[in-house]
Each structure stands twice: as structure tokens, then as C-alpha cells.
Design a protein around this motif. Structure first.
Motif, PDB file in Angstrom:
ATOM      1  N   VAL A   1     -48.759  57.891  41.720  1.00 55.32           N
ATOM      2  CA  VAL A   1     -49.776  57.718  40.675  1.00 55.32           C
ATOM      3  C   VAL A   1     -50.349  56.323  40.817  1.00 55.32           C
ATOM      4  CG1 VAL A   1     -50.285  57.935  38.226  1.00 55.32           C
ATOM      5  CG2 VAL A   1     -48.369  59.200  39.201  1.00 55.32           C
ATOM      6  N   MET A   2     -51.613  56.232  41.213  1.00 55.70           N
ATOM      7  CA  MET A   2     -52.224  54.929  41.491  1.00 55.70           C
ATOM      8  C   MET A   2     -53.414  54.694  40.573  1.00 55.70           C
ATOM      9  SD  MET A   2     -51.973  55.150  45.621  1.00 55.70           S
ATOM     10  CE  MET A   2     -52.145  56.919  45.523  1.00 55.70           C
ATOM     11  N   GLY A   3     -53.701  53.407  40.366  1.00 55.53           N
ATOM     12  CA  GLY A   3     -54.836  53.042  39.539  1.00 55.53           C
ATOM     13  C   GLY A   3     -54.548  52.957  38.059  1.00 55.53           C
ATOM     14  N   VAL A   4     -53.293  53.179  37.650  1.00 60.22           N
ATOM     15  CA  VAL A   4     -52.933  53.131  36.222  1.00 60.22           C
ATOM     16  C   VAL A   4     -51.648  52.312  36.057  1.00 60.22           C
ATOM     17  CG1 VAL A   4     -54.100  55.226  35.457  1.00 60.22           C
ATOM     18  CG2 VAL A   4     -51.862  55.406  36.517  1.00 60.22           C
ATOM     19  N   ASP A   5     -51.657  51.099  36.600  1.00 55.30           N
ATOM     20  CA  ASP A   5     -50.449  50.266  36.581  1.00 55.30           C
ATOM     21  C   ASP A   5     -49.988  49.946  35.173  1.00 55.30           C
ATOM     22  OD1 ASP A   5     -50.502  50.271  39.323  1.00 55.30           O
ATOM     23  OD2 ASP A   5     -51.567  48.363  39.491  1.00 55.30           O
ATOM     24  N   GLU A   6     -50.931  49.700  34.249  1.00 55.35           N
ATOM     25  CA  GLU A   6     -50.546  49.365  32.874  1.00 55.35           C
ATOM     26  C   GLU A   6     -49.850  50.547  32.200  1.00 55.35           C
ATOM     27  OE1 GLU A   6     -53.510  49.015  34.142  1.00 55.35           O
ATOM     28  OE2 GLU A   6     -53.877  46.845  34.223  1.00 55.35           O
ATOM     29  N   ALA A   7     -50.332  51.744  32.441  1.00 52.99           N
ATOM     30  CA  ALA A   7     -49.705  52.934  31.856  1.00 52.99           C
ATOM     31  C   ALA A   7     -48.306  53.133  32.414  1.00 52.99           C
ATOM     32  CB  ALA A   7     -50.573  54.165  32.123  1.00 52.99           C
ATOM     33  N   LYS A   8     -48.120  52.902  33.706  1.00 55.41           N
ATOM     34  CA  LYS A   8     -46.791  53.047  34.305  1.00 55.41           C
ATOM     35  C   LYS A   8     -45.818  52.035  33.723  1.00 55.41           C
ATOM     36  CE  LYS A   8     -48.217  52.919  38.623  1.00 55.41           C
ATOM     37  NZ  LYS A   8     -48.170  52.984  40.107  1.00 55.41           N
ATOM     38  N   ALA A   9     -46.282  50.818  33.472  1.00 53.47           N
ATOM     39  CA  ALA A   9     -45.414  49.799  32.876  1.00 53.47           C
ATOM     40  C   ALA A   9     -44.990  50.205  31.465  1.00 53.47           C
ATOM     41  CB  ALA A   9     -46.134  48.452  32.852  1.00 53.47           C
ATOM     42  N   GLU A  10     -45.894  50.840  30.709  1.00 54.59           N
ATOM     43  CA  GLU A  10     -45.572  51.284  29.352  1.00 54.59           C
ATOM     44  C   GLU A  10     -44.469  52.346  29.356  1.00 54.59           C
ATOM     45  OE1 GLU A  10     -46.808  50.929  26.123  1.00 54.59           O
ATOM     46  OE2 GLU A  10     -48.087  49.217  26.540  1.00 54.59           O
ATOM     47  N   LEU A  11     -44.431  53.167  30.401  1.00 51.69           N
ATOM     48  CA  LEU A  11     -43.495  54.289  30.457  1.00 51.69           C
ATOM     49  C   LEU A  11     -42.196  53.944  31.168  1.00 51.69           C
ATOM     50  CD1 LEU A  11     -46.134  56.999  31.415  1.00 51.69           C
ATOM     51  CD2 LEU A  11     -45.138  56.640  29.161  1.00 51.69           C
TER      52      LEU A  11
ATOM     53  N   GLY B   1     -56.844  59.668  27.679  1.00 52.82           N
ATOM     54  CA  GLY B   1     -57.773  59.231  28.711  1.00 52.82           C
ATOM     55  C   GLY B   1     -58.709  60.338  29.124  1.00 52.82           C
ATOM     56  N   PRO B   2     -59.718  60.001  29.912  1.00 53.45           N
ATOM     57  CA  PRO B   2     -60.679  61.011  30.376  1.00 53.45           C
ATOM     58  C   PRO B   2     -60.001  62.044  31.269  1.00 53.45           C
ATOM     59  CG  PRO B   2     -61.483  58.767  30.753  1.00 53.45           C
ATOM     60  CD  PRO B   2     -60.049  58.652  30.383  1.00 53.45           C
ATOM     61  N   PRO B   3     -60.633  63.183  31.479  1.00 51.55           N
ATOM     62  CA  PRO B   3     -60.057  64.188  32.386  1.00 51.55           C
ATOM     63  C   PRO B   3     -59.957  63.667  33.811  1.00 51.55           C
ATOM     64  CG  PRO B   3     -61.810  65.134  31.024  1.00 51.55           C
ATOM     65  CD  PRO B   3     -61.856  63.660  30.817  1.00 51.55           C
ATOM     66  N   GLY B   4     -58.877  64.047  34.481  1.00 49.68           N
ATOM     67  CA  GLY B   4     -58.719  63.707  35.891  1.00 49.68           C
ATOM     68  C   GLY B   4     -58.160  62.342  36.181  1.00 49.68           C
ATOM     69  N   THR B   5     -57.658  61.627  35.166  1.00 55.40           N
ATOM     70  CA  THR B   5     -57.137  60.277  35.399  1.00 55.40           C
ATOM     71  C   THR B   5     -55.649  60.252  35.725  1.00 55.40           C
ATOM     72  OG1 THR B   5     -56.897  60.035  32.993  1.00 55.40           O
ATOM     73  CG2 THR B   5     -58.879  59.127  34.004  1.00 55.40           C
ATOM     74  N   GLY B   6     -54.976  61.407  35.666  1.00 60.03           N
ATOM     75  CA  GLY B   6     -53.576  61.457  36.092  1.00 60.03           C
ATOM     76  C   GLY B   6     -52.569  61.533  34.971  1.00 60.03           C
ATOM     77  N   LYS B   7     -52.932  62.072  33.808  1.00 59.44           N
ATOM     78  CA  LYS B   7     -51.989  62.144  32.688  1.00 59.44           C
ATOM     79  C   LYS B   7     -50.843  63.115  32.988  1.00 59.44           C
ATOM     80  CE  LYS B   7     -55.317  63.172  29.781  1.00 59.44           C
ATOM     81  NZ  LYS B   7     -56.487  62.973  30.690  1.00 59.44           N
TER      82      LYS B   7
ATOM     83  N   GLY C   1     -66.609  54.386  37.883  1.00 60.64           N
ATOM     84  CA  GLY C   1     -66.573  55.430  36.868  1.00 60.64           C
ATOM     85  C   GLY C   1     -65.930  56.723  37.308  1.00 60.64           C
ATOM     86  N   LEU C   2     -65.661  56.885  38.597  1.00 62.27           N
ATOM     87  CA  LEU C   2     -65.055  58.120  39.074  1.00 62.27           C
ATOM     88  C   LEU C   2     -63.548  58.104  38.814  1.00 62.27           C
ATOM     89  CD1 LEU C   2     -66.842  58.911  42.458  1.00 62.27           C
ATOM     90  CD2 LEU C   2     -67.485  59.538  40.136  1.00 62.27           C
ATOM     91  N   SER C   3     -63.004  59.254  38.436  1.00 60.02           N
ATOM     92  CA  SER C   3     -61.570  59.378  38.188  1.00 60.02           C
ATOM     93  C   SER C   3     -60.848  59.703  39.492  1.00 60.02           C
ATOM     94  CB  SER C   3     -61.312  60.487  37.170  1.00 60.02           C
ATOM     95  OG  SER C   3     -61.697  61.752  37.705  1.00 60.02           O
ATOM     96  N   GLY C   4     -59.533  59.760  39.430  1.00 56.75           N
ATOM     97  CA  GLY C   4     -58.754  60.112  40.605  1.00 56.75           C
ATOM     98  C   GLY C   4     -59.087  61.498  41.125  1.00 56.75           C
ATOM     99  N   ALA C   5     -59.314  62.436  40.211  1.00 55.44           N
ATOM    100  CA  ALA C   5     -59.691  63.791  40.621  1.00 55.44           C
ATOM    101  C   ALA C   5     -61.056  63.801  41.293  1.00 55.44           C
ATOM    102  CB  ALA C   5     -59.687  64.719  39.407  1.00 55.44           C
TER     103      ALA C   5
END
Length: 297
Positions: free
Chosen positions: A23-33, A79-85, A233-237
């Protein structure tokens, strides 16, 4: 007349191969979890480090409570669709090496009163038979929207049942519309930790593109940094789709590798749509337009 309803059997997913490295591009979210992952990975060892015993009471036996605090009962990924939730939820289970339940909010939507609440009870009763399992509810806004007195009773009962059952199990949910959720879900003591999973920044897009591009044949002229800068503006998907479109185009053109031209074409197609070749202005039309504009001035 009575209608027999088939019961929903919730099957756990065992042995998730997804980790935080995927899971890349969401380092802050990974730190929270990370703190939840640490406990799920080895709760007994973590508890013994702080002279705590594993009492089997789920989150309330965490070593993180040694100073009087507690971990949240529920984590809401927004988060928006396709961001890796969904991928983040799988990564938590993969990092900890524990099974988890993956469900969708639409599985609890039923017109018949009480069916959604019964399925919610079945889900939690199955999960509580096993210690330290994760429940992930995707698109929780399907039944967790703001309530009013005119709502259908089946919607209110399903949401109420979730609020009652949330105790001692790691519950993770995801939604694209935080503002549409009922206040009872986002209050302290329920989903009291909200983790924002945004669209990736330029560095995150570069990492995601490198991951997907490593799986295809590339020409020497491909510059991932330039491509990442042009995909704001493009998501991971979206980025995964971009790479796929470029690979398909290159194959159709008979190329031996995917070039920068193919990737730029795929980027323009996603951002601006398919090229309208029929709208090309002829030389005669351009001359007439120029004469008209010149006459106006």
C-alpha cells in the motif's frame, strides 16, 4: 404466507498476503494503523512487556492502556474511491497474520424488518468465537446514513445492532462520504478514530507507478517522475488503469515495449477522454474562421 430466508454465511479470509509494503502513497494512514497491527501481531508478548496479562477482552487488554488510555473501538477509513481503503484493511490482517471478515454494507440492506440486524448479529457472534479477528465493513454508509423519524425501520435496526455489538473486536469500516454518516457512528466510543486516506501526492504517485510499471515491459524513454508530476488528482486505481491502457495500446500497435508516448496517451485518455478525431477542423474552416475574426476587429 411465510417466506424462508437463506441465512448469510460469513466466511473469514485466512492468510492475507497483502502488507503495508503493498500500500503506497498513504504513509500517514499506515502510521495511524500501526498500533493496532502491533497488538494483533503478538498480544501476549506485548502485554507481558507491561506486566499485563491477556484477559481475552480484546482491546481492553492492550498494553497501550498502561497509562490509562485505550485504543479506539472502531476505525473509520475515509477517502475518495480507489485510494486503497480496502487494501489497507487487508494489509492490517496480513501484517498481523490474523484472519479477518470482509463484508459490504449492502449485505445488510434488506427490505424485510429484522433481517439486516440478524445478519449483523450473526457476523459478530461468529467473530467472537475467535479472539483478535478483524471485521471490515466496506461502504458502511449503505446502512449507516443519518437517521430520522421517517426512515424505514429496517435501516434503523441494522445500525442500532452494529452500535450494540461493537465491543472487544477490531472493527474497521470505510466510506467515501463521511458527512453522510449518522452522528452515532462517529461519536467517541464507536468509530472514534477517523483515518483519512487521500489521493496520493507526487511521491506517492511515483511509487505506485513504479510498482505497476515493474510488471510490464518498458522502453528506455519512460520517465516515471515526469509521469507522476502530470497525474495530479489520480488515485491508485486510476494509475493502475493508466498503466493497463498504455500496455494494451502498445500491444495493439505491435510495439515490443511500452513507451512514454503510450503512457502519455493513456494519461490524456483518462484526464480528457478519448481523442475526437472527427472534430479536426479543416484548413478551409480555419481560414474562414480567421477571416471572420479579423473582420470583427
Amino acid at each position: 404466507m411465510y417466506v424462508a430466508l437463506a441465512s448469510t454465511k460469513f466466511q473469514p479470509i485466512i492468510g492475507s498476503s497483502t502488507t503495508f509494503k503493498d500500500v503506497m502513497g498513504v504513509d500517514e494512514a499506515k502510521a495511524e494503523l500501526e498500533e493496532i497491527t502491533q497488538y494483533l501481531r503478538d498480544p501476549v508478548a506485548n502485554a507481558s512487556d507491561h506486566s499485563y496479562s491477556n484477559t481475552g477482552k480484546g482491546l481492553f487488554s492492550l498494553p497501550f492502556t498502561c497509562l490509562g488510555g485505550r485504543l479506539p473501538k472502531g476505525v473509520l477509513l475515509v477517502g475518495p474511491p480507489g485510494t486503497g481503503k480496502t487494501m489497507l484493511a487487508r494489509a492490517i490482517a496480513g501484517e498481523a497474520g490474523v484472519p479477518f471478515f470482509l463484508t459490504s454494507g449492502s449485505e445488510f440492506e434488506e427490505m424485510l424488518v429484522g433481517v439486516g440486524a440478524k445478519r449483523m448479529r450473526d457476523l459478530f457472534s461468529t467473530a467472537k468465537k475467535h479472539s483478535l479477528w478483524i471485521i471490515f465493513i466496506d461502504e458502511i454508509d449503505s446502512f449507516g446514513g443519518k437517521r430520522s423519524h421517517i426512515d424505514a425501520s429496517y435501516t434503523r435496526m441494522t445500525l442500532n445492532q452494529l452500535l450494540v455489538e461493537m465491543d472487544g473486536i477490531v472493527v474497521i469500516a470505510a466510506t467515501n462520504f463521511l458527512e453522510s454518516l449518522d452522528k452515532s457512528l462517529v461519536r467517541p466510543g464507536c468509530f472514534d478514530r477517523i483515518v483519512v486516506v487521500p489521493s496520493p501526492d507526487v511521491e506517492g504517485r511515483r511509487q505506485i507507478l513504479e510498482s505497476y510499471l515493474s510488471k510490464i515491459l518498458l522502453a528506455d524513454d519512460v520517465d516515471v517522475t515526469i509521469l507522476a508530476r502530470g497525474t495530479t488528482g489520480l488515485s491508485g486505481a486510476d494509475l493502475a488503469n493508466l498503466v493497463n491502457i498504455a500496455a494494451v495500446k502498445a500491444a495493439n500497435d505491435g510495439a515490443k515495449a511500452v513507451s512514454m508516448v503510450d503512457l502519455e496517451h493513456a494519461k490524456d485518455k483518462i484526464l480528457m477522454g478519448v481523442e475526437r478525431k472527427s472534430s479536426v477542423i479543416s484548413a478551409k474552416s480555419r481560414r474562414l474562421a480567421a477571416l471572420h475574426e479579423g473582420a470583427m476587429h
